[in-house]
Each structure stands twice: as structure tokens, then as C-alpha cells.
Design a protein around this motif. Sequence first.
Motif, PDB file in Angstrom:
ATOM      1  N   ASN A  36     -22.232   2.913  23.627  1.00 17.42           N
ATOM      2  CA  ASN A  36     -22.094   2.947  25.090  1.00 17.42           C
ATOM      3  C   ASN A  36     -22.599   4.249  25.708  1.00 17.42           C
ATOM      4  O   ASN A  36     -22.504   4.428  26.923  1.00 17.42           O
ATOM      5  CB  ASN A  36     -20.627   2.727  25.473  1.00 17.42           C
ATOM      6  CG  ASN A  36     -20.206   1.291  25.195  1.00 17.42           C
ATOM      7  OD1 ASN A  36     -20.959   0.362  25.482  1.00 17.42           O
ATOM      8  ND2 ASN A  36     -19.058   1.103  24.596  1.00 17.42           N
ATOM      9  N   LEU A  37     -23.106   5.170  24.886  1.00 15.02           N
ATOM     10  CA  LEU A  37     -23.604   6.445  25.426  1.00 15.02           C
ATOM     11  C   LEU A  37     -24.957   6.235  26.113  1.00 15.02           C
ATOM     12  O   LEU A  37     -25.790   5.486  25.600  1.00 15.02           O
ATOM     13  CB  LEU A  37     -23.825   7.447  24.280  1.00 15.02           C
ATOM     14  CG  LEU A  37     -22.578   8.012  23.605  1.00 15.02           C
ATOM     15  CD1 LEU A  37     -22.973   8.733  22.319  1.00 15.02           C
ATOM     16  CD2 LEU A  37     -21.844   8.957  24.546  1.00 15.02           C
ATOM     17  N   ASN A  61     -28.909  -0.665  24.235  1.00 12.01           N
ATOM     18  CA  ASN A  61     -29.369  -1.273  25.499  1.00 12.01           C
ATOM     19  C   ASN A  61     -30.674  -2.013  25.297  1.00 12.01           C
ATOM     20  O   ASN A  61     -30.889  -3.094  25.854  1.00 12.01           O
ATOM     21  CB  ASN A  61     -29.589  -0.198  26.568  1.00 12.01           C
ATOM     22  CG  ASN A  61     -28.269   0.242  27.159  1.00 12.01           C
ATOM     23  OD1 ASN A  61     -27.279  -0.472  27.033  1.00 12.01           O
ATOM     24  ND2 ASN A  61     -28.260   1.411  27.765  1.00 12.01           N
ATOM     25  N   ALA A  62     -31.574  -1.424  24.496  1.00 10.68           N
ATOM     26  CA  ALA A  62     -32.888  -2.039  24.288  1.00 10.68           C
ATOM     27  C   ALA A  62     -32.742  -3.390  23.591  1.00 10.68           C
ATOM     28  O   ALA A  62     -33.319  -4.396  24.025  1.00 10.68           O
ATOM     29  CB  ALA A  62     -33.777  -1.096  23.476  1.00 10.68           C
ATOM     30  N   GLY A  88     -20.749  -7.050  16.930  1.00 11.12           N
ATOM     31  CA  GLY A  88     -21.437  -8.307  17.275  1.00 11.12           C
ATOM     32  C   GLY A  88     -21.762  -8.463  18.748  1.00 11.12           C
ATOM     33  O   GLY A  88     -22.088  -9.573  19.199  1.00 11.12           O
ATOM     34  N   SER A  89     -21.713  -7.377  19.513  1.00 10.54           N
ATOM     35  CA  SER A  89     -21.823  -7.530  20.985  1.00 10.54           C
ATOM     36  C   SER A  89     -23.165  -8.120  21.418  1.00 10.54           C
ATOM     37  O   SER A  89     -23.217  -8.854  22.413  1.00 10.54           O
ATOM     38  CB  SER A  89     -21.557  -6.205  21.688  1.00 10.54           C
ATOM     39  OG  SER A  89     -22.347  -5.196  21.126  1.00 10.54           O
ATOM     40  N   TYR A 146     -39.160  -0.008  23.589  1.00  6.74           N
ATOM     41  CA  TYR A 146     -38.555   0.997  22.697  1.00  6.74           C
ATOM     42  C   TYR A 146     -38.200   0.372  21.350  1.00  6.74           C
ATOM     43  O   TYR A 146     -38.078   1.066  20.353  1.00  6.74           O
ATOM     44  CB  TYR A 146     -37.247   1.516  23.308  1.00  6.74           C
ATOM     45  CG  TYR A 146     -37.381   2.574  24.363  1.00  6.74           C
ATOM     46  CD1 TYR A 146     -38.619   3.052  24.785  1.00  6.74           C
ATOM     47  CD2 TYR A 146     -36.239   3.134  24.951  1.00  6.74           C
ATOM     48  CE1 TYR A 146     -38.716   4.026  25.756  1.00  6.74           C
ATOM     49  CE2 TYR A 146     -36.334   4.113  25.916  1.00  6.74           C
ATOM     50  CZ  TYR A 146     -37.572   4.557  26.328  1.00  6.74           C
ATOM     51  OH  TYR A 146     -37.650   5.533  27.280  1.00  6.74           O
ATOM     52  N   PHE A 147     -37.940  -0.947  21.361  1.00  7.72           N
ATOM     53  CA  PHE A 147     -37.283  -1.613  20.229  1.00  7.72           C
ATOM     54  C   PHE A 147     -37.961  -2.962  20.002  1.00  7.72           C
ATOM     55  O   PHE A 147     -38.454  -3.576  20.946  1.00  7.72           O
ATOM     56  CB  PHE A 147     -35.816  -1.835  20.616  1.00  7.72           C
ATOM     57  CG  PHE A 147     -34.896  -2.056  19.447  1.00  7.72           C
ATOM     58  CD1 PHE A 147     -34.185  -0.996  18.892  1.00  7.72           C
ATOM     59  CD2 PHE A 147     -34.736  -3.318  18.895  1.00  7.72           C
ATOM     60  CE1 PHE A 147     -33.325  -1.194  17.817  1.00  7.72           C
ATOM     61  CE2 PHE A 147     -33.894  -3.520  17.816  1.00  7.72           C
ATOM     62  CZ  PHE A 147     -33.182  -2.454  17.288  1.00  7.72           C
ATOM     63  N   ALA A 148     -37.998  -3.414  18.745  1.00  9.65           N
ATOM     64  CA  ALA A 148     -38.602  -4.729  18.477  1.00  9.65           C
ATOM     65  C   ALA A 148     -37.710  -5.550  17.547  1.00  9.65           C
ATOM     66  O   ALA A 148     -37.157  -5.015  16.577  1.00  9.65           O
ATOM     67  CB  ALA A 148     -39.974  -4.552  17.837  1.00  9.65           C
TER      68      ALA A 148
END
Length: 315
Positions: free
Chosen positions: A39-40, A47-48, A82-83, A306-308
Motif C-alpha cells: 500500500n506504499l 498498483n501496476a 490474493g488482492s 512498468y510491469f508485465a
Amino acid sequence: MNEQFKNDVLDGLSANPKFLSSKYFYDKIGDDLFVQIMNLPEYYLTNAEMDIFSNKTDELIAALNCTNDRPFDIVELGAGDGSKTIKLLERLVDRKINFSYQPVDISQNALDGLESRLKTELPNLEVETQQGEYFEVLSSLKNTNRRKVVLFLGSNIGNMLDPIAKKFIDELSSNLNGGDHLLIGIDLIKAVDIVLPAYNDSKGITAAFNLNVLRRINSELGGDFDLEKFVHSPYYTEEEGIAKSYLKSTCNQEVFIAALDKTFHFEEGETIHTEISRKYNDKIMQSLIQDSGLQMCNKIMDNKEYFADYILCKS
Ligand SMILES: C[S@@+](CC[C@H](N)C(=O)[O-])C[C@H]1O[C@@H](n2cnc3c(N)ncnc32)[C@H](O)[C@@H]1O
């Protein structure tokens, strides 16, 4: 007492340079700290990947071939809270797709939390938790002949050195059948001013998470680490693409661990290497899956790229 933990601590603190496995961050306190890390604002990874799972859910479902033609099991390795996965599970349930969900984690505490959340939020979903180490659970994938969709999110694979990650993918693949899918979420290589703060937040939560392994040694193995005498020390360069976390001794000191009946010496500035978080690009991913029997079928990215989430298919 956990014999494996004891043996691994003995090996790691007897080595030069010293090391401890990041899998020992996770107990009740470590799990709670990791949820705080997610959550930071600095920890962009969650978030990505959440962006992908929330906003590209139907794309994921199509890429993973989740239809009612053939019932399947979603097996998630290192599920944590698992969010992100819940977004996918909710959508599949909404679409009345027939599947079961099998989260695997080394932390029983994380599995208990996830199971009780799912009971409330998705009461009709068939859930079967499994506590264990990644490598130990792979052979159980073959226990049924139902199709498997394996999820490995959060760039957890980045906690393994490349040769171990390759071995893991090979072993995972050998336990999959034609038509099964593997989704691997990976953090992409990017600039130091984005990556390093994710491992060195201003509130000190990542530092507390790193120090948690010493606190566990104190409480579970009778250690006398003074947590005030070690500091969290992260490192990353874009050229290398690997974030590394260390615990650095602030003085010359001796630490006694009762369960090992052994004293360990630390020089001022000496480090214990606790975690790597490898970042990836297509070339590195391709080399990891080479000759594994898995093909890259799809790649779904967040809006900032940022992420894949790579979708690998077993043929
Ligand atoms: C960094 S968290 C990520 C959780 C989740 N995959 C996500 O993306 O939010 C890593 C999770 O993997 C679990 N884990 C770490 N090492 C493991 C291992 N060697 N075997 C099984 N689970 C492990 C931890 O308990 C923790 O829940």
C-alpha cells in the motif's frame, strides 16, 4: 522448531559473505508488513499489476483460455493476500465459468487470511489451500487431469537467481500438460529513481520487513540479535537490473543463537544478503523459458508499462 529454518540460518550465517533466504521474511508479522508495503506509494509493483487485473481482466481471461469448454484449476504460487487475483476470480464467477482456486503459500497465516476473505466475498467458489515451498508443491500439479492455469504474480520469480528461476520454470513445465497455461507477473527493468524507493520507503516499512528475519531468529531460534545494531541497505542499478537488499552491521559485534549453540561475529559494515528482486525484459524472459516446453503466447502490461504479465502456454 523448524529444522529447515535452523539449518538454513546456520548455512547462511556461516558463509562468506553472509546470506539469509527472503522466504523467511514471511510469518504473521512479515505478512502484515508486506501488506503495508503493497500500500506504499513507492511500491509501484502492486498498483501496476492491480491495473492489469482490474482493467484488463477480460483480456487475461481470453489469453488464459478460461472457458466452460473444459473445467480447470487456477493454482496460485505464493498467493499472499490474493488482492489482485480476487479481481480475476470475481470476474470468472460473474461469467459463471466453472473452475476451482488453489492458492499455495509458505505462510499458513497468509492462506488462512485469504481463505476467510474468499468465504465472505466469493462464498460459492471452490477453494483448496496448500501450505508449502514452491519447489515442493510442483509435483502435486499432476495429481488430477483437469486443465491447470498457474499464476505466479508480483514478480515473485525475481526473488530467485536466474539459474534457479530457469530450473523452476523447467520443473514447473514438466509438471504441466498440453493446453495448460502459466501466467508470470514480472517487474520490467527501469530507472533507479523509480525502482530503488520501492525497496527503501520513507516510512521505514521495508526496513522493518527486512529486519523481521532477525526478529524471527531471535524468537524462533533463541538468537540475541540487537535489531538497533543492523540497518536496511538496498542497492540497484538499471544496468544490472537487480534490486538487492542487505542488512548491514553498524558495529563490530557478536550474536549468539541458542538453537545452534553458536556465536557469529559481525564486522562493522559487514552485510547479510537477504533478498534479490530481479527486473526483466523480453530477452531475459525468453532465455528463462528457452527449452522449457513453454511458449510465450501473450504479454499484458499496465498503463505505465512498468510491469508485465506474460502468458506462457504448454504445447
Ligand atoms: C512478495 S509476496 C507476493 C504475494 C502475491 N503473489 C502478490 O503478488 O501480491 C510473496 C508471497 O510468496 C510467499 N513465498 C515466499 N517465498 C516462498 C516460497 N519459497 N515458497 C512458497 N511461498 C513463498 C510469501 O509467503 C508471500 O505470501
